[in-house]
Scaffold this active site. Sequence first.
Site, PDB file in Angstrom:
ATOM      1  N   ASP A   1      32.440  43.407  39.263  1.00 41.25           N
ATOM      2  CA  ASP A   1      33.691  42.665  39.400  1.00 41.25           C
ATOM      3  C   ASP A   1      33.631  41.652  40.542  1.00 41.25           C
ATOM      4  O   ASP A   1      33.180  41.973  41.638  1.00 41.25           O
ATOM      5  CB  ASP A   1      34.839  43.658  39.650  1.00 41.25           C
ATOM      6  CG  ASP A   1      36.181  42.973  39.787  1.00 41.25           C
ATOM      7  OD1 ASP A   1      36.637  42.359  38.811  1.00 41.25           O
ATOM      8  OD2 ASP A   1      36.760  43.040  40.886  1.00 41.25           O
TER       9      ASP A   1
ATOM     10  N   GLU B   1      30.894  39.568  35.961  1.00 39.21           N
ATOM     11  CA  GLU B   1      32.288  39.152  35.824  1.00 39.21           C
ATOM     12  C   GLU B   1      32.468  37.939  36.726  1.00 39.21           C
ATOM     13  O   GLU B   1      32.937  38.030  37.852  1.00 39.21           O
ATOM     14  CB  GLU B   1      33.236  40.287  36.224  1.00 39.21           C
ATOM     15  CG  GLU B   1      34.704  40.034  35.847  1.00 39.21           C
ATOM     16  CD  GLU B   1      35.489  39.239  36.876  1.00 39.21           C
ATOM     17  OE1 GLU B   1      36.281  38.360  36.464  1.00 39.21           O
ATOM     18  OE2 GLU B   1      35.316  39.491  38.080  1.00 39.21           O
TER      19      GLU B   1
END
Length: 646
Positions: free
Chosen positions: A281, A323
């Site tokens: 992330d 991501e």
Amino acid sequence: MNQTALHRMLALKDLKDLKKVSPQNLFDLRVTTNLPLIKELFYSLYKDPKHDLYFKELLELLPSLFQTRSDELKLHDLYLLKKGNWYQSENMVGMQLYVDLFNNNLKGIEEKIPYFKTLGINFLHLMPITTRPKGENDGGYAVNSYTAVDRRFGSKKDLLSLTSKLRAEGIYLMLDFVVNHTSDEYPWAKKALQGSAKYQGYYFMYPDRTIPDAFEASLPEVFPATSPGNFTYRKEIDHWVMTVFNSYQWDLNYKNPKVFLEMLSNLVAMINSGVDVVRFDALAFLWKNIGTNSQNLPEAHMLISLFRMCLQTIAPGVIFLAEAIVAPKEIIKYFGEGNREGNECDVAYNASLMALLWNSIATKKTLLLNKTLQNSLPKPQESTWINYVRCHDDIGLGLDDHYISELGWDPWLHRKFLLDYYCQGLDWSPAVGYQFMYNPSTGDGRITGSCASLLGLEKAIRIQHTAAIEHAIQKILMLHGIILSYGGIPLIYAGDEIGTLNDYSYLDDDHKKYDSRWVNRPSHSWQTVANLKEKETPSSIIFNGLKHMISIRKKNKVFADANNTILHDPRNPHLFMFERSGKNKEGVLVLANFDEHPQILGVDVLHSLGYVKDGTLSDILSSQKRKLNSGLMEVQPYELLWLAKP
């Protein structure tokens, strides 16, 4: 060289019979082959001679972390290594979901395994399930722990039960590793607030505004409306803390090698629950330098690759997803460049394709879509994309201004048009969406809304317009048909498979009502699923249409990603056409009409590509032959064709 391929080649003899293989011997082999890269990456980041101590600690940590992995998962790693690039298979079809919104908890997810299999889903992305602050927590991305399961979702035992069942059913699991920041309730943050110099060094913390102001001079704001600036003052310790995303999310300081070592341990502890894909992330933000925007820096790429090479020695079956919702020229770098090619992330979000598809829906033209894709850099052979219509977040307008200008459009006005089209700024638009993080000073903004509502189904049902309902359904199926046939892993957001509309209940929740992204994070309607046998409802048409396309995808090997996606010019600004080529002259030609009116395609294009035989085309979606009666073929509004090469 791609290290995964190298490990597979070196272990080829051992992998023939996994019952006889020695995981320990293969671990030793992986350490030996990865060590030169690990050392190079480590010392590229941590140049100070005093960091030698931390490199020695890393060398001791790798075998220690390997021993924490269960025998079952060690063998599962080797099984995946033996399968090769399993993530590029035509059989891969994914779904993203919030556990509690989908079916209450982890046991509820386990109960719905038959539902996934009925639709054809064999890859799940579960949104964060670890503990988080009780109030605002960015949908779970403010983590209090990397391993402890939040009680609302169940227990660690429930997670292990679920992952065991998923492996038995051939379903891969992806979980998030929130690598850029922790919550301000994380144990390190709590100790930092208590005055611990050691743990204050795990974050960016300063006693005055001198360094924060130097950073702010070049740092953009991620959430300007709700979290302006990139630092938060904490009166408990009279310090400023870097908080790029939200005030309760503290950015980790990876310039401290101890942070890397601790986070590597957290990563392994997380995957030991049975994770196949790690969603890294916010990885574009990992390294911060004054005088830069602290995004996509070379050091961030080195750090990701260092994580990857270390994890590969421990769990060679686990892969990384980047991501990084950034420009196409930047996203391609997350697959790795130079000696890191294939040694960084295996998968990345195809955010550019997603934004371009929404642009084509609004403009009814594919000019920008074709121009951008034709000029995009090719990805490495060993990597693949996640192709998606939308996700849990907003839809950003990550379009290339240069290409917009080349089409004769003003970039600022074009983005304004897109925001107006999707966010109820135009009376004639069928979309029911909302603006997210609109910045009036720059005109930048993002779009929220469910797939069905943005494509017109909500408004059409509200006004009971039959033709508009049909067009909305056709658009939903067309966009999903494109991601199911384009090169990569198609990922469906839970609820979109049954045409779920916007959910406005978030407005009644004080912790959510200021974040319009919750409008496109609805609870799954199992009552709707129970009624799917009613053939003519929008939900049943969408569900059965998706199920049908998924089934066809899995039967055709040309849909495996082997860098075999070829764009073609349909010579019509409303049409999108690409080919998936295979061995022995096999192929599928995908053709989509983004206009509400029928469009014409010259048959000579189809002849030149070899898709016409005896004056007919073969559409594998409808299982019908299409007779060509002239030199022109009519493509119906929002029609999608998958034409098979005869």
